[in-house]
Scaffold this active site. Structure first.
Site, PDB file in Angstrom:
ATOM      1  N   HIS A  59       9.785   1.320   5.146  1.00 25.73           N
ATOM      2  CA  HIS A  59       8.805   0.818   4.253  1.00 25.73           C
ATOM      3  C   HIS A  59      10.050  -0.189   3.649  1.00 25.73           C
ATOM      4  O   HIS A  59      10.793   0.350   3.050  1.00 25.73           O
ATOM      5  CB  HIS A  59       8.033   1.708   3.397  1.00 25.73           C
ATOM      6  N   HIS A 110       6.623  -5.236  -2.948  1.00 22.65           N
ATOM      7  CA  HIS A 110       6.406  -4.851  -1.586  1.00 22.65           C
ATOM      8  C   HIS A 110       5.103  -5.011  -1.189  1.00 22.65           C
ATOM      9  O   HIS A 110       4.138  -5.324  -2.088  1.00 22.65           O
ATOM     10  CB  HIS A 110       6.809  -3.411  -1.395  1.00 22.65           C
ATOM     11  N   CYS A 116       5.511  -5.323   6.082  1.00 26.59           N
ATOM     12  CA  CYS A 116       6.383  -5.317   4.707  1.00 26.59           C
ATOM     13  C   CYS A 116       7.670  -5.670   4.966  1.00 26.59           C
ATOM     14  O   CYS A 116       8.413  -6.445   3.990  1.00 26.59           O
ATOM     15  CB  CYS A 116       6.126  -3.842   4.313  1.00 26.59           C
TER      16      CYS A 116
END
Ligand code: ZN
Length: 265
Positions: free
Chosen positions: A30, A42, A160
């Site tokens: 991530h 994010h 992401c």
């Protein structure tokens, strides 16, 4: 920072750094942009986890892992009142670094690496040949997208990692093949042969049979061919014009096409 790991300590972070952590025991990474003051901007897969979306793809619903669902159901943060801030219907979130990491290790994505360095990395999505823009611009893009969104989350088109890559470089890919910018997406789909053959690495491949027999090196090379720093079909898009470009990129027809590709391979 060692040669084979990008792991960093929190006090080494600088605003504008592209950071990432591994979730679900290295199943996926991530990514986000550190904007200073213990905060990370994010992009999260919130849009894809709505019950209506799951129902429309029947069999896919069972493949959504527990960890992904847990990601979407964010625990409340007691450290920072503004942690978890986002605009309605936007997947771009401001989190404190604790909530971003969820006890995972902290890594920093590297920019401007050499081709040989890039190819030496075993795992995709840890560095790029593209160079980063100045810190102020990177942070400004992240904060702008926090207010204006980054389109719908889509693992093939817009994830992401793409979000962080865009904040760092301002580059968007113009291709029509449904291949994302990030190592994460290309490791799922595999790069189309055309993209591979149009890369400078074609010189290393003797003939089409050679392409088929290359296995160990294939993954690295497909990543190289789709790296945002190598591709020729990228454009620099000002953050203010991004909505226009993403609106075009995330239309329904293209999503279907991305799924078709994965089934046929
Ligand atoms: Zn928090």
């Amino acid at each position: 920072m060692g040669l084979f790991t990008n792991k960093v300590e929190r006090d080494e972070l600088k605003p504008g750094d592209h950071i990432y952590t591994y979730r679900a025991v290295f199943a996926y990474s991530h990514h986000g942009i550190f904007v200073g003051g213990c905060k990370v901007v994010h992009f999260k897969p919130e849009q894809t986890l709505k019950p209506s979306t799951l129902a429309s793809s029947s069999s896919a619903s069972s493949s959504v892992s527990v960890s992904e669902v847990n990601d979407a159901l964010e625990a409340p943060c007691f450290t920072y009142p503004d942690c978890g801030y986002k605009q309605p219907k936007s997947g771009v979130v401001l989190s404190c670094i604790d909530c971003f990491l969820k006890k995972g290790s902290l890594y920093r994505f590297e920019y401007g690496v050499s081709s040989s360095m890039f190819l030496s990395r075993v795992r995709g999505g840890t560095c790029t040949i593209a160079s980063s823009d100045p810190v102020q611009i990177v942070v400004r893009r992240a904060m702008h997208l926090l207010q204006n969104g980054f389109g719908n989350y889509n693992v093939f088109q817009n994830n992401c990692e793409d979000f962080a890559l865009y904040c760092k470089t301002g580059l968007l890919i113009l291709d029509k093949n449904g291949v994302g910018r990030s190592g994460q997406a290309s490791s799922v789909l595999g790069a189309p042969l055309a993209a591979l053959l149009s890369s400078p690495l074609t010189l290393l491949i003797p003939n089409p049979v050679g392409v088929a027999t290359v296995t160990a090196g294939m993954y690295c090379m497909s990543r190289y061919a789709t790296d945002i720093g190598v591709r020729k079909d990228v454009i620099k898009v000002p953050v203010e014009d991004l909505a226009l470009n993403l609106g075009f990129k995330t239309c329904e027809r293209r999503k279907v096409k991305a799924v078709d590709t994965s089934v046929s391979t």
